[in-house]
Scaffold this active site. Structure first.
Site, PDB file in Angstrom:
ATOM      1  N   TYR A  51       0.848  -1.198   0.000  1.00 10.92           N
ATOM      2  CA  TYR A  51       0.000   0.000   0.000  1.00 10.92           C
ATOM      3  C   TYR A  51       0.879   1.242   0.000  1.00 10.92           C
ATOM      4  O   TYR A  51       1.823   1.335   0.785  1.00 10.92           O
ATOM      5  CB  TYR A  51      -0.899   0.026   1.237  1.00 10.92           C
ATOM      6  CG  TYR A  51      -2.348  -0.170   0.862  1.00 10.92           C
ATOM      7  CD1 TYR A  51      -2.976   0.726   0.014  1.00 10.92           C
ATOM      8  CD2 TYR A  51      -3.073  -1.261   1.331  1.00 10.92           C
ATOM      9  CE1 TYR A  51      -4.287   0.542  -0.365  1.00 10.92           C
ATOM     10  CE2 TYR A  51      -4.388  -1.453   0.964  1.00 10.92           C
ATOM     11  CZ  TYR A  51      -5.000  -0.545   0.116  1.00 10.92           C
ATOM     12  OH  TYR A  51      -6.289  -0.718  -0.265  1.00 10.92           O
ATOM     13  N   GLU A  53      -0.545   4.741  -0.601  1.00 10.94           N
ATOM     14  CA  GLU A  53      -1.380   5.933  -0.851  1.00 10.94           C
ATOM     15  C   GLU A  53      -0.550   7.189  -0.656  1.00 10.94           C
ATOM     16  O   GLU A  53       0.240   7.284   0.293  1.00 10.94           O
ATOM     17  CB  GLU A  53      -2.584   5.945   0.094  1.00 10.94           C
ATOM     18  CG  GLU A  53      -3.689   5.033  -0.374  1.00 10.94           C
ATOM     19  CD  GLU A  53      -4.911   5.041   0.532  1.00 10.94           C
ATOM     20  OE1 GLU A  53      -4.973   5.891   1.447  1.00 10.94           O
ATOM     21  OE2 GLU A  53      -5.792   4.184   0.329  1.00 10.94           O
ATOM     22  N   ASP A 197      -6.333  12.930 -25.532  1.00  7.58           N
ATOM     23  CA  ASP A 197      -6.350  11.523 -25.086  1.00  7.58           C
ATOM     24  C   ASP A 197      -5.676  10.712 -26.180  1.00  7.58           C
ATOM     25  O   ASP A 197      -6.267  10.451 -27.232  1.00  7.58           O
ATOM     26  CB  ASP A 197      -7.805  11.084 -24.874  1.00  7.58           C
ATOM     27  CG  ASP A 197      -7.907   9.613 -24.475  1.00  7.58           C
ATOM     28  OD1 ASP A 197      -6.911   8.888 -24.616  1.00  7.58           O
ATOM     29  OD2 ASP A 197      -9.005   9.208 -24.037  1.00  7.58           O
ATOM     30  N   THR A 223      -3.506   5.416 -21.998  1.00  8.80           N
ATOM     31  CA  THR A 223      -3.317   4.112 -21.385  1.00  8.80           C
ATOM     32  C   THR A 223      -1.887   3.693 -21.692  1.00  8.80           C
ATOM     33  O   THR A 223      -1.227   4.267 -22.561  1.00  8.80           O
ATOM     34  CB  THR A 223      -4.288   3.070 -21.955  1.00  8.80           C
ATOM     35  OG1 THR A 223      -4.255   3.151 -23.380  1.00  8.80           O
ATOM     36  CG2 THR A 223      -5.707   3.296 -21.461  1.00  8.80           C
ATOM     37  N   LYS A 226      -1.549  -0.099 -24.914  1.00  9.85           N
ATOM     38  CA  LYS A 226      -1.911  -0.225 -26.331  1.00  9.85           C
ATOM     39  C   LYS A 226      -0.629  -0.130 -27.168  1.00  9.85           C
ATOM     40  O   LYS A 226       0.233  -0.983 -27.005  1.00  9.85           O
ATOM     41  CB  LYS A 226      -2.967   0.827 -26.689  1.00  9.85           C
ATOM     42  CG  LYS A 226      -4.277   0.648 -25.897  1.00  9.85           C
ATOM     43  CD  LYS A 226      -5.373   1.563 -26.397  1.00  9.85           C
ATOM     44  CE  LYS A 226      -6.686   1.342 -25.667  1.00  9.85           C
ATOM     45  NZ  LYS A 226      -6.855   2.237 -24.511  1.00  9.85           N
ATOM     46  N   ARG A 232      -1.244  -3.066 -18.294  1.00  9.81           N
ATOM     47  CA  ARG A 232      -2.565  -2.424 -18.289  1.00  9.81           C
ATOM     48  C   ARG A 232      -2.556  -1.285 -17.263  1.00  9.81           C
ATOM     49  O   ARG A 232      -2.206  -1.490 -16.099  1.00  9.81           O
ATOM     50  CB  ARG A 232      -3.621  -3.466 -17.926  1.00  9.81           C
ATOM     51  CG  ARG A 232      -5.048  -3.017 -18.093  1.00  9.81           C
ATOM     52  CD  ARG A 232      -5.939  -4.215 -18.283  1.00  9.81           C
ATOM     53  NE  ARG A 232      -5.619  -4.886 -19.533  1.00  9.81           N
ATOM     54  CZ  ARG A 232      -6.059  -4.507 -20.737  1.00  9.81           C
ATOM     55  NH1 ARG A 232      -6.878  -3.485 -20.847  1.00  9.81           N
ATOM     56  NH2 ARG A 232      -5.695  -5.155 -21.821  1.00  9.81           N
TER      57      ARG A 232
HETATM   58  N1  DSN Z   1     -12.228   0.317 -25.445  1.00  6.10           N
HETATM   59  C1  DSN Z   1     -10.877   0.579 -25.891  1.00  6.10           C
HETATM   60  C2  DSN Z   1     -10.728   0.256 -27.325  1.00  6.10           C
HETATM   61  O1  DSN Z   1     -10.827  -0.914 -27.648  1.00  6.10           O
HETATM   62  O2  DSN Z   1     -10.480   1.128 -28.155  1.00  6.10           O
HETATM   63  C3  DSN Z   1     -10.455   1.931 -25.577  1.00  6.10           C
HETATM   64  O3  DSN Z   1     -10.556   2.150 -24.207  1.00  6.10           O
END
Ligand code: DSN
Length: 415
Positions: A51, A53, A197, A223, A226, A232
């Site tokens: 933890y 925080e 984004d 994110t 990707k 993740r």
């Molecule tokens: N839902 C994701 C996608 O597949 O593009 C993005 O968060």
């Protein structure tokens, strides 16, 4: 996984089955990738138990010396690869990163303007059934009716009428370069903040095959799993002036304990992304997407906008088969181990559970080392299956060929 296999064979079997599934299929979902073994090892480290925080050197728990080192490492590396003044590496996912920025910049019911989900945006950009649509006053922009591209003059006109306090630039199903400088100009003209984004394209930005929003936007979110090919999770970049508000919005505003194992894994991914070979990887993602899109076009499948500048594209199934839905097409392909997802295309009359489109992306197959020749082969398989309505014999043959290709190009973290 010796301990897991001995203690819980049922759970172990699930983990193994996923390994097999990844080995024997081709991942064409545009938002997925295969993280390296180094990233996965960091993600499975003992930091999972801790933890922490708060923020480095300002924690609410003791024993955080290694958590501090992990987070500072991730922050420094994130700032370096993106050229940003401040980074918050704690968000658990892209949606919470976006919401944290809204919390930092907006009050309840303030106006936001983002891309319509049905035109390629994201649910956290103002969908009525998402937090963003429930608690803010949303205006959505769309792509242009004839070009299917973002038209910056149309967006400017809409922004001037709607007067949002925050504009969101970014997409999850848009295959063209996003002009962040033009978005910033519009935001500047109406006195709005700009959030970029870049969840889908972050790896392309780091690899310098897509322009960076960092010099233009007040907030940049992404994110990490990707095109960036990390664990993740997510991160927020901003100028120093916003740092305190962003950090307070993430914790204690929105989240409790950070996932320190993920943060260590993010640090590893950022180090990988800093290497020259990552730029080669990013360029190959785009080359592969272009090749796959061109091959599908040659076979008569209309590619939305006519092509791609990035890692993904949509096909309009109606161009070859008026009755075929994305749901059915994606199901047929998955029977042969070709994994893609149904997706609405701009101005799609069908609902999201049916759709007239399929979305294809190349980050994961490119991570396996596939190049243009393999993209041509994959396009041939997709065309064979869709042209023959998912015919069983053809599907069985192609499933075998997909497995063979998978053996030639192993998933990197399983080598
Ligand atoms: N839902 C994701 C996608 O597949 O593009 C993005 O968060």
């Amino acid at each position: 996984m010796i301990h897991l296999s001995q203690f819980d064979p049922e759970a172990y079997a699930i983990a193994q089955a996923e390994l097999e599934r990844q080995r024997n299929t081709l991942e064409l979902i545009a938002s997925e990738n295969h993280a390296s073994a180094a990233v996965l090892e960091a993600n499975a480290s003992a930091l999972s138990d801790k933890y922490a925080e708060g923020y480095p050197h300002k924690r609410y728990y003791n024993g955080c010396e290694n958590a501090d080192r992990a987070e500072l490492l991730a922050i420094d590396r994130a700032k370096a690869i993106f050229g940003a003044e401040h980074a918050n590496v704690q968000p658990h996912c892209g949606t919470s990163a976006n919401i944290a920025c809204y919390m930092a910049a907006l009050g309840a019911r303030d106006k936001i303007m983002g891309m319509d989900l049905a035109h390629g945006g994201h649910l956290s950009h103002g969908l009525p059934i998402n937090y963003s649509g429930m608690y803010y006053d949303v205006t959505s922009y769309t792509v242009n009716t004839s070009t299917e591209r973002l038209d910056m003059d149309e967006i400017r006109d809409l922004a001037k009428r709607a007067k949002p306090k925050l504009i969101i630039a970014g997409a999850s199903a848009y295959s063209r370069t996003i002009d962040f400088a033009a978005f910033a100009q519009i935001a500047h003209e109406i006195g709005a903040f700009l959030l970029a984004d870049i969840a889908h394209i972050a790896g392309l930005v780091v690899g310098k095959v897509h322009p960076s929003p960092v010099p233009h936007a007040d907030f940049v979110t992404t994110t990490t799993h990707k095109t960036l090919r990390g664990p993740r999770g997510a991160l927020i970049l901003c100028r120093e002036a916003w740092a305190k508000k962003v950090d307070s919005a993430v914790f204690p505003g929105l989240q409790g304990g950070p996932f320190m194992h993920s943060i260590l894994a993010k640090a590893v991914a950022f180090a990988e992304a800093a290497k020259p070979e990552f730029a080669v990887y990013a360029a190959q993602i785009v080359a592969n997407a272009r090749e796959l899109a061109a091959a599908m076009t040659e076979k008569g499948w209309r590619v939305v906008t006519g092509g791609t500048d990035n890692h993904m594209f949509l096909i309009d199934l109606r161009s070859r088969k008026a009755e075929l839905t994305g749901r059915e097409a994606a199901h047929w392909l998955s029977n042969a181990g070709i994994i893609a997802n149904k997706n609405k295309i701009p101005f799609d009359p069908r609902p999201p559970a049916q759709t007239s489109g399929l979305r294809f992306g190349t980050p994961a197959t490119t991570s396996r080392g596939m190049q243009q020749a393999q993209m041509r082969q994959i396009a041939q398989w997709i065309d064979d299956i869709l042209s023959h309505d998912g015919d069983e014999a053809i599907t069985t043959r192609i499933a075998g060929q997909v497995r063979e290709l998978g053996q030639q190009f192993p998933v990197p973290n399983q080598e």
